[in-house]
Write a protein that holds these residues in place. Structure first.
Motif, PDB file in Angstrom:
ATOM      1  N   ASP A   1     -15.896   7.029  -5.121  1.00 28.05           N
ATOM      2  CA  ASP A   1     -16.648   7.398  -3.921  1.00 28.05           C
ATOM      3  C   ASP A   1     -16.670   6.202  -2.967  1.00 28.05           C
ATOM      4  OD1 ASP A   1     -18.365   8.287  -1.987  1.00 28.05           O
ATOM      5  OD2 ASP A   1     -19.914   8.990  -3.393  1.00 28.05           O
ATOM      6  N   MET A   2     -16.058   6.371  -1.793  1.00 26.41           N
ATOM      7  CA  MET A   2     -15.951   5.265  -0.838  1.00 26.41           C
ATOM      8  C   MET A   2     -17.017   5.331   0.252  1.00 26.41           C
ATOM      9  SD  MET A   2     -11.813   4.853  -0.479  1.00 26.41           S
ATOM     10  CE  MET A   2     -11.991   3.180   0.160  1.00 26.41           C
ATOM     11  N   LYS A   3     -18.061   6.104   0.023  1.00 29.24           N
ATOM     12  CA  LYS A   3     -19.111   6.287   1.025  1.00 29.24           C
ATOM     13  C   LYS A   3     -19.694   4.967   1.504  1.00 29.24           C
ATOM     14  CE  LYS A   3     -23.552   8.627   1.726  1.00 29.24           C
ATOM     15  NZ  LYS A   3     -24.571   9.508   1.101  1.00 29.24           N
ATOM     16  N   ASN A   4     -19.975   4.058   0.602  1.00 23.94           N
ATOM     17  CA  ASN A   4     -20.601   2.776   0.959  1.00 23.94           C
ATOM     18  C   ASN A   4     -19.610   1.620   0.990  1.00 23.94           C
ATOM     19  OD1 ASN A   4     -23.230   3.865   1.188  1.00 23.94           O
ATOM     20  ND2 ASN A   4     -23.510   3.762  -1.024  1.00 23.94           N
ATOM     21  N   TYR A   5     -18.319   1.932   0.907  1.00 26.37           N
ATOM     22  CA  TYR A   5     -17.290   0.885   0.897  1.00 26.37           C
ATOM     23  C   TYR A   5     -16.937   0.558   2.344  1.00 26.37           C
ATOM     24  CZ  TYR A   5     -13.218  -1.696  -0.817  1.00 26.37           C
ATOM     25  OH  TYR A   5     -12.304  -2.669  -1.112  1.00 26.37           O
ATOM     26  N   THR A   6     -17.378  -0.598   2.821  1.00 25.13           N
ATOM     27  CA  THR A   6     -17.232  -0.974   4.229  1.00 25.13           C
ATOM     28  C   THR A   6     -16.066  -1.941   4.431  1.00 25.13           C
ATOM     29  OG1 THR A   6     -18.686  -2.902   4.066  1.00 25.13           O
ATOM     30  CG2 THR A   6     -19.742  -0.755   4.429  1.00 25.13           C
ATOM     31  N   LEU A   7     -15.815  -2.278   5.691  1.00 26.70           N
ATOM     32  CA  LEU A   7     -14.775  -3.263   5.987  1.00 26.70           C
ATOM     33  C   LEU A   7     -15.098  -4.617   5.365  1.00 26.70           C
ATOM     34  CD1 LEU A   7     -13.949  -2.428   9.711  1.00 26.70           C
ATOM     35  CD2 LEU A   7     -12.420  -2.201   7.749  1.00 26.70           C
ATOM     36  N   GLY A   8     -16.391  -4.901   5.208  1.00 27.43           N
ATOM     37  CA  GLY A   8     -16.789  -6.142   4.547  1.00 27.43           C
ATOM     38  C   GLY A   8     -16.324  -6.189   3.106  1.00 27.43           C
ATOM     39  N   HIS A   9     -16.360  -5.041   2.427  1.00 27.65           N
ATOM     40  CA  HIS A   9     -15.860  -4.971   1.054  1.00 27.65           C
ATOM     41  C   HIS A   9     -14.333  -5.113   1.027  1.00 27.65           C
ATOM     42  CE1 HIS A   9     -19.769  -2.825   0.762  1.00 27.65           C
ATOM     43  NE2 HIS A   9     -19.837  -3.431  -0.409  1.00 27.65           N
ATOM     44  N   VAL A  10     -13.682  -4.535   2.041  1.00 25.67           N
ATOM     45  CA  VAL A  10     -12.216  -4.610   2.109  1.00 25.67           C
ATOM     46  C   VAL A  10     -11.756  -6.056   2.165  1.00 25.67           C
ATOM     47  CG1 VAL A  10     -10.184  -4.053   3.502  1.00 25.67           C
ATOM     48  CG2 VAL A  10     -11.981  -2.349   3.204  1.00 25.67           C
ATOM     49  N   THR A  11     -12.438  -6.868   2.972  1.00 21.35           N
ATOM     50  CA  THR A  11     -12.020  -8.265   3.130  1.00 21.35           C
ATOM     51  C   THR A  11     -12.220  -9.075   1.847  1.00 21.35           C
ATOM     52  OG1 THR A  11     -14.218  -8.938   3.964  1.00 21.35           O
ATOM     53  CG2 THR A  11     -12.580  -8.229   5.590  1.00 21.35           C
ATOM     54  N   LYS A  12     -12.998  -8.537   0.919  1.00 21.76           N
ATOM     55  CA  LYS A  12     -13.233  -9.236  -0.346  1.00 21.76           C
ATOM     56  C   LYS A  12     -12.433  -8.621  -1.484  1.00 21.76           C
ATOM     57  CE  LYS A  12     -17.842 -10.961   0.789  1.00 21.76           C
ATOM     58  NZ  LYS A  12     -19.247 -11.098   0.342  1.00 21.76           N
ATOM     59  N   THR A  13     -11.443  -7.809  -1.143  1.00 22.53           N
ATOM     60  CA  THR A  13     -10.585  -7.172  -2.134  1.00 22.53           C
ATOM     61  C   THR A  13      -9.160  -7.668  -1.932  1.00 22.53           C
ATOM     62  OG1 THR A  13     -11.971  -5.187  -2.083  1.00 22.53           O
ATOM     63  CG2 THR A  13      -9.776  -4.965  -3.046  1.00 22.53           C
ATOM     64  N   THR A  14      -8.582  -8.324  -2.934  1.00 21.07           N
ATOM     65  CA  THR A  14      -7.250  -8.892  -2.792  1.00 21.07           C
ATOM     66  C   THR A  14      -6.269  -8.265  -3.778  1.00 21.07           C
ATOM     67  OG1 THR A  14      -7.566 -10.670  -4.407  1.00 21.07           O
ATOM     68  CG2 THR A  14      -8.318 -11.089  -2.153  1.00 21.07           C
ATOM     69  N   VAL A  15      -5.001  -8.334  -3.427  1.00 19.38           N
ATOM     70  CA  VAL A  15      -3.941  -7.791  -4.280  1.00 19.38           C
ATOM     71  C   VAL A  15      -3.896  -8.478  -5.647  1.00 19.38           C
ATOM     72  CG1 VAL A  15      -1.448  -7.538  -4.540  1.00 19.38           C
ATOM     73  CG2 VAL A  15      -2.536  -6.947  -2.377  1.00 19.38           C
ATOM     74  N   PRO A  16      -3.966  -9.830  -5.714  1.00 15.42           N
ATOM     75  CA  PRO A  16      -3.943 -10.470  -7.039  1.00 15.42           C
ATOM     76  C   PRO A  16      -5.062  -9.995  -7.956  1.00 15.42           C
ATOM     77  CG  PRO A  16      -3.524 -12.093  -5.334  1.00 15.42           C
ATOM     78  CD  PRO A  16      -3.926 -10.834  -4.629  1.00 15.42           C
ATOM     79  N   GLN A  17      -6.265  -9.817  -7.407  1.00 12.67           N
ATOM     80  CA  GLN A  17      -7.373  -9.330  -8.222  1.00 12.67           C
ATOM     81  C   GLN A  17      -7.083  -7.937  -8.757  1.00 12.67           C
ATOM     82  OE1 GLN A  17     -10.365  -9.953  -5.097  1.00 12.67           O
ATOM     83  NE2 GLN A  17     -11.596 -11.069  -6.588  1.00 12.67           N
TER      84      GLN A  17
END
Length: 201
Positions: A54-70
Motif C-alpha cells: 500500500d503506497m498511500k503514505n509513501y511520499t517523495l521523501g520516502h523515495v529519496t531514502k530508497t536506493t537500488v543497492p539497498q
C-alpha cells in the motif's frame, strides 16, 4: 493475514504508516521484515506469499531514502537466502511517481518476479478479483478486520523472540571453513553493492 488462500498462499499486506519521512530508515524496515521472515520460517506453513504493498503514505521523501543497492541486498537475502516465494505482488494506492519506484524495484528483482507485479491504483476491484475479500483487511476493502489488529499481534509475537534475535546478532560464518573461494559483496550484489553508479554527461 491469518487465513491462507485456496492455493495455500499467505497474504502479506505492507505499507508505510507515517507519511512523514523524517525518521524513515529503509535499512531498519528491511531488518524488521527479515526478523518477521525468521518467525514465519520457524512457525508458518505455506507455499507462497502474495504481497500487497500500500503506497498511500509513501511520499517523495520516502523515495529519496530508497536506493537500488539497498533494494538489491534485500532481494538477495529474501529470495536467495530465505527462499521466499512470491506468487504475486500487488501495488495499491499508487501515487503519480510510483512508476519511478517500480522501475527501481524491477531493476533488482529480475524479469520473472517483475512479471508478477500488478498495479491497481486506488481502484481495488482488480485486487479483489485475485484475492477474496474474506482474506483482506478492512483497509483493502476486505472482511478480515483492521490491519492494526494484526500489526499489534505481530509486534507481540516478535517480542517473544527477543532472546533469540539477540543470539542471532552474534552468529557469523567462519569463512576459513568454506569450500572453494569465498563470495564477496561484488559476487552477490555487483559493483553497486559497494558504490553508487555515476552518470557522467
Amino acid at each position: 493475514m491469518p487465513e491462507l488462500t485456496d492455493n495455500l498462499d499467505r497474504v502479506v499486506p505492507m505499507g508505510v504508516l507515517d507519511p512523514d519521512s523524517t525518521f524513515f530508515d529503509l535499512d531498519l524496515v528491511i531488518k524488521a521484515l527479515i526478523m518477521l521472515s525468521d518467525v514465519l520460517l520457524r512457525e508458518d506453513h505455506h507455499l507462497s506469499n502474495i504481497g500487497i504493498i500500500d503506497m498511500k503514505n509513501y511520499t517523495l521523501g520516502h523515495v529519496t531514502k530508497t536506493t537500488v543497492p539497498q533494494l538489491k541486498k534485500y532481494c538477495v537475502v529474501l529470495f536467495n537466502t530465505y527462499k521466499i516465494r512470491a506468487r504475486a505482488i500487488h501495488f495499491i494506492n499508487t501515487p503519480p511517481y510510483a512508476g519511478y519506484v517500480l522501475e527501481l524495484i524491477k531493476s533488482v528483482i529480475g524479469s520473472k518476479l517483475a512479471a508478477r507485479i500488478q498495479i491497481h491504483g486506488t481502484d481495488l476491484s482488480g485486487l479483489h478479483k485475485h484475492i477474496p475479500k474474506r482474506l483482506l483487511p478492512t483497509e483493502h476493502g476486505g472482511d478480515a478486520g483492521p490491519i492494526a489488529r494484526y500489526h499489534e499481534a505481530w509486534i507481540k509475537k516478535m517480542a517473544t523472540y527477543n532472546d533469540w534475535y539477540k543470539e542471532q546478532e552474534n552468529v557469523k560464518s567462519d569463512e576459513t571453513k568454506r569450500q572453494g573461494r569465498s563470495r564477496t559483496c561484488g559476487d552477490l550484489f555487483g559493483i553497486e553493492g559497494s558504490f553508487r553508479k555515476l552518470n557522467v554527461d
